[in-house]
Design a protein around this motif. Sequence first.
Motif, PDB file in Angstrom:
ATOM      1  N   ALA A   1      -2.991  -4.322  -2.613  1.00 27.59           N
ATOM      2  CA  ALA A   1      -3.553  -3.184  -3.330  1.00 27.59           C
ATOM      3  C   ALA A   1      -2.646  -2.736  -4.473  1.00 27.59           C
ATOM      4  CB  ALA A   1      -3.766  -2.022  -2.359  1.00 27.59           C
ATOM      5  N   SER A   2      -3.230  -1.968  -5.376  1.00 22.23           N
ATOM      6  CA  SER A   2      -2.481  -1.432  -6.507  1.00 22.23           C
ATOM      7  C   SER A   2      -1.449  -0.418  -6.033  1.00 22.23           C
ATOM      8  CB  SER A   2      -3.450  -0.754  -7.480  1.00 22.23           C
ATOM      9  OG  SER A   2      -2.745   0.024  -8.412  1.00 22.23           O
ATOM     10  N   ARG A   3      -0.264  -0.470  -6.634  1.00 19.37           N
ATOM     11  CA  ARG A   3       0.783   0.480  -6.275  1.00 19.37           C
ATOM     12  C   ARG A   3       0.563   1.846  -6.926  1.00 19.37           C
ATOM     13  NH1 ARG A   3       0.973  -3.122  -3.515  1.00 19.37           N
ATOM     14  NH2 ARG A   3       2.754  -4.245  -2.662  1.00 19.37           N
ATOM     15  N   SER A   4      -0.413   1.950  -7.827  1.00 14.84           N
ATOM     16  CA  SER A   4      -0.639   3.208  -8.529  1.00 14.84           C
ATOM     17  C   SER A   4      -1.420   4.213  -7.692  1.00 14.84           C
ATOM     18  CB  SER A   4      -1.385   2.951  -9.845  1.00 14.84           C
ATOM     19  OG  SER A   4      -2.670   2.409  -9.596  1.00 14.84           O
ATOM     20  N   ASP A   5      -1.973   3.777  -6.536  1.00 15.03           N
ATOM     21  CA  ASP A   5      -2.823   4.689  -5.778  1.00 15.03           C
ATOM     22  C   ASP A   5      -2.035   5.630  -4.869  1.00 15.03           C
ATOM     23  OD1 ASP A   5      -2.077   3.075  -3.627  1.00 15.03           O
ATOM     24  OD2 ASP A   5      -3.946   1.937  -3.654  1.00 15.03           O
ATOM     25  N   ASN A   6      -0.730   5.380  -4.691  1.00 13.32           N
ATOM     26  CA  ASN A   6       0.142   6.291  -3.939  1.00 13.32           C
ATOM     27  C   ASN A   6      -0.271   6.441  -2.477  1.00 13.32           C
ATOM     28  OD1 ASN A   6       2.493   7.823  -4.167  1.00 13.32           O
ATOM     29  ND2 ASN A   6       1.370   9.746  -4.349  1.00 13.32           N
ATOM     30  N   LEU A   7      -1.040   5.493  -1.959  1.00 10.29           N
ATOM     31  CA  LEU A   7      -1.522   5.625  -0.587  1.00 10.29           C
ATOM     32  C   LEU A   7      -0.400   5.668   0.452  1.00 10.29           C
ATOM     33  CD1 LEU A   7      -4.699   3.342  -0.615  1.00 10.29           C
ATOM     34  CD2 LEU A   7      -4.606   5.833  -0.539  1.00 10.29           C
ATOM     35  N   PRO A   8       0.623   4.809   0.375  1.00 14.26           N
ATOM     36  CA  PRO A   8       1.661   4.880   1.418  1.00 14.26           C
ATOM     37  C   PRO A   8       2.322   6.245   1.526  1.00 14.26           C
ATOM     38  CG  PRO A   8       1.833   2.810   0.236  1.00 14.26           C
ATOM     39  CD  PRO A   8       0.841   3.654  -0.516  1.00 14.26           C
ATOM     40  N   ARG A   9       2.662   6.859   0.409  1.00  4.58           N
ATOM     41  CA  ARG A   9       3.328   8.161   0.464  1.00  4.58           C
ATOM     42  C   ARG A   9       2.413   9.227   1.053  1.00  4.58           C
ATOM     43  NH1 ARG A   9       5.519   5.942  -4.198  1.00  4.58           N
ATOM     44  NH2 ARG A   9       7.796   5.922  -4.269  1.00  4.58           N
TER      45      ARG A   9
ATOM     46  N   VAL B   1      -6.210  -7.299  11.090  1.00  3.75           N
ATOM     47  CA  VAL B   1      -5.326  -6.795  10.042  1.00  3.75           C
ATOM     48  C   VAL B   1      -5.376  -7.779   8.883  1.00  3.75           C
ATOM     49  CG1 VAL B   1      -3.028  -5.945   9.461  1.00  3.75           C
ATOM     50  CG2 VAL B   1      -3.798  -5.904  11.851  1.00  3.75           C
ATOM     51  N   ALA B   2      -5.690  -7.278   7.696  1.00  2.00           N
ATOM     52  CA  ALA B   2      -5.758  -8.117   6.503  1.00  2.00           C
ATOM     53  C   ALA B   2      -4.703  -7.669   5.498  1.00  2.00           C
ATOM     54  CB  ALA B   2      -7.147  -8.044   5.870  1.00  2.00           C
ATOM     55  N   LEU B   3      -4.316  -8.581   4.640  1.00  2.00           N
ATOM     56  CA  LEU B   3      -3.358  -8.277   3.585  1.00  2.00           C
ATOM     57  C   LEU B   3      -3.844  -7.076   2.777  1.00  2.00           C
ATOM     58  CD1 LEU B   3      -0.739  -9.609   2.315  1.00  2.00           C
ATOM     59  CD2 LEU B   3      -2.297 -10.620   0.634  1.00  2.00           C
ATOM     60  N   GLY B   4      -2.993  -6.053   2.641  1.00  2.00           N
ATOM     61  CA  GLY B   4      -3.341  -4.883   1.852  1.00  2.00           C
ATOM     62  C   GLY B   4      -3.968  -3.745   2.620  1.00  2.00           C
TER      63      GLY B   4
ATOM     64  N   ASP C   1       3.448   7.819  18.577  1.00  2.00           N
ATOM     65  CA  ASP C   1       2.237   7.584  19.364  1.00  2.00           C
ATOM     66  C   ASP C   1       1.773   6.131  19.316  1.00  2.00           C
ATOM     67  OD1 ASP C   1       2.031  10.175  20.238  1.00  2.00           O
ATOM     68  OD2 ASP C   1       0.545  10.780  18.748  1.00  2.00           O
ATOM     69  N   GLY C   2       2.127   5.402  18.268  1.00  2.00           N
ATOM     70  CA  GLY C   2       1.680   4.023  18.140  1.00  2.00           C
ATOM     71  C   GLY C   2       1.395   3.654  16.698  1.00  2.00           C
ATOM     72  N   VAL C   3       0.582   2.609  16.516  1.00  2.00           N
ATOM     73  CA  VAL C   3       0.314   2.059  15.183  1.00  2.00           C
ATOM     74  C   VAL C   3      -1.192   1.970  14.973  1.00  2.00           C
ATOM     75  CG1 VAL C   3       0.645   0.102  13.620  1.00  2.00           C
ATOM     76  CG2 VAL C   3       2.437   0.691  15.274  1.00  2.00           C
ATOM     77  N   VAL C   4      -1.655   2.481  13.828  1.00  2.00           N
ATOM     78  CA  VAL C   4      -3.063   2.378  13.458  1.00  2.00           C
ATOM     79  C   VAL C   4      -3.182   1.571  12.169  1.00  2.00           C
ATOM     80  CG1 VAL C   4      -3.790   4.500  14.605  1.00  2.00           C
ATOM     81  CG2 VAL C   4      -3.001   4.591  12.239  1.00  2.00           C
ATOM     82  N   VAL C   5      -4.318   0.890  12.033  1.00  3.75           N
ATOM     83  CA  VAL C   5      -4.598   0.062  10.862  1.00  3.75           C
ATOM     84  C   VAL C   5      -5.854   0.597  10.190  1.00  3.75           C
ATOM     85  CG1 VAL C   5      -5.120  -2.259  10.025  1.00  3.75           C
ATOM     86  CG2 VAL C   5      -3.551  -1.946  11.962  1.00  3.75           C
ATOM     87  N   VAL C   6      -5.735   0.946   8.914  1.00  6.45           N
ATOM     88  CA  VAL C   6      -6.863   1.470   8.148  1.00  6.45           C
ATOM     89  C   VAL C   6      -7.350   0.370   7.209  1.00  6.45           C
ATOM     90  CG1 VAL C   6      -7.674   3.277   6.591  1.00  6.45           C
ATOM     91  CG2 VAL C   6      -5.820   3.767   8.219  1.00  6.45           C
ATOM     92  N   PRO C   7      -8.573  -0.134   7.394  1.00  9.80           N
ATOM     93  CA  PRO C   7      -9.073  -1.159   6.473  1.00  9.80           C
ATOM     94  C   PRO C   7      -9.028  -0.663   5.031  1.00  9.80           C
ATOM     95  CG  PRO C   7     -10.512  -0.969   8.386  1.00  9.80           C
ATOM     96  CD  PRO C   7      -9.541   0.179   8.462  1.00  9.80           C
ATOM     97  N   ARG C   8      -8.619  -1.538   4.145  1.00  7.65           N
ATOM     98  CA  ARG C   8      -8.418  -1.133   2.750  1.00  7.65           C
ATOM     99  C   ARG C   8      -9.685  -0.553   2.125  1.00  7.65           C
ATOM    100  NH1 ARG C   8      -7.564   1.045  -0.978  1.00  7.65           N
ATOM    101  NH2 ARG C   8      -6.339   0.592  -2.843  1.00  7.65           N
ATOM    102  N   ARG C   9     -10.843  -1.063   2.525  1.00  7.28           N
ATOM    103  CA  ARG C   9     -12.093  -0.631   1.896  1.00  7.28           C
ATOM    104  C   ARG C   9     -12.409   0.837   2.167  1.00  7.28           C
ATOM    105  NH1 ARG C   9     -13.503  -3.018   6.641  1.00  7.28           N
ATOM    106  NH2 ARG C   9     -15.079  -1.944   7.920  1.00  7.28           N
ATOM    107  N   VAL C  10     -11.860   1.405   3.254  1.00  6.32           N
ATOM    108  CA  VAL C  10     -12.147   2.804   3.584  1.00  6.32           C
ATOM    109  C   VAL C  10     -10.896   3.666   3.508  1.00  6.32           C
ATOM    110  CG1 VAL C  10     -14.134   2.242   5.039  1.00  6.32           C
ATOM    111  CG2 VAL C  10     -11.839   2.387   6.069  1.00  6.32           C
ATOM    112  N   ALA C  11      -9.806   3.130   2.979  1.00  2.50           N
ATOM    113  CA  ALA C  11      -8.525   3.840   3.029  1.00  2.50           C
ATOM    114  C   ALA C  11      -8.589   5.186   2.315  1.00  2.50           C
ATOM    115  CB  ALA C  11      -7.419   2.976   2.435  1.00  2.50           C
ATOM    116  N   HIS C  12      -9.192   5.232   1.139  1.00  2.98           N
ATOM    117  CA  HIS C  12      -9.219   6.496   0.395  1.00  2.98           C
ATOM    118  C   HIS C  12     -10.063   7.533   1.119  1.00  2.98           C
ATOM    119  CE1 HIS C  12     -10.298   9.391  -2.812  1.00  2.98           C
ATOM    120  NE2 HIS C  12      -9.047   9.177  -3.178  1.00  2.98           N
TER     121      HIS C  12
END
Length: 221
Positions: free
Chosen positions: A2-10, A163-166, A174-185
């Motif tokens: 994914a693009s680094r401009s979306d600031n999702l990780p922070r 789990v897919a790239l991106g 509590d654990g680890v969750v995976v958010v599919p990129r298509r619904v992340a926003h």
Amino acid sequence: MASRSDNLPRRFARIYTAAIADVMDELGLQRQTLPWAIQPLTADMRLAGYAFTARGRPYRGTPRDRDTTLRLFLRMLGAAPADSVLVLASGDNAAAHFGELSAQWFRSRRIRGAVIDGATRDAASIARLRFPTFVRYRTPQDSVPRWRVRDWGQPLTIGGVRVALGDIVVGDWDGVVVVPRRVAHEVLVRCERLVGTENRVRAAVRRGMTPLEAYEKFGSF
């Protein structure tokens, strides 16, 4: 990736995994939490970043295979980009698939953590380094004589969770969750709204409002 401009990780780093799981439940995504056995080395470890996927398998090579096996692993480490989280499906229950030198390299590359469906060694050193590392078990046994990286950058499955790239990976005590990129926003926006509501519920309960009253007023508890 994914693009680094979306600031999702922070932004996702500010959200606790329980809120993310609740929002994904609402969206019908009810199998996005990795197995409970994958836990952080210490309670204060948190991570959020883009999934960098890798897979491996048990491999009983000869001593002559050692150099090839190690080089393959090191190439995988070198391919992980900044702001990513290594998600490794080891396919193994015997060896350590991560260690302190790998954590040092990742930290220098601004990689946000490692989620290993397998093991680490050097656990105390990684804990002192405070590099977010989530594993299923710990062992001192080296991977090189026992295990080999198969590929990286490909979709994988851990405990029934794809789990897919991106994709966005978030982990805490509590654990680890995976958010599919298509619904992340969409998930992020809903989570930020939910956290705001829960903060208001928390304040109301502290003032003496009953749980049922809080739910009826705020629609959440």
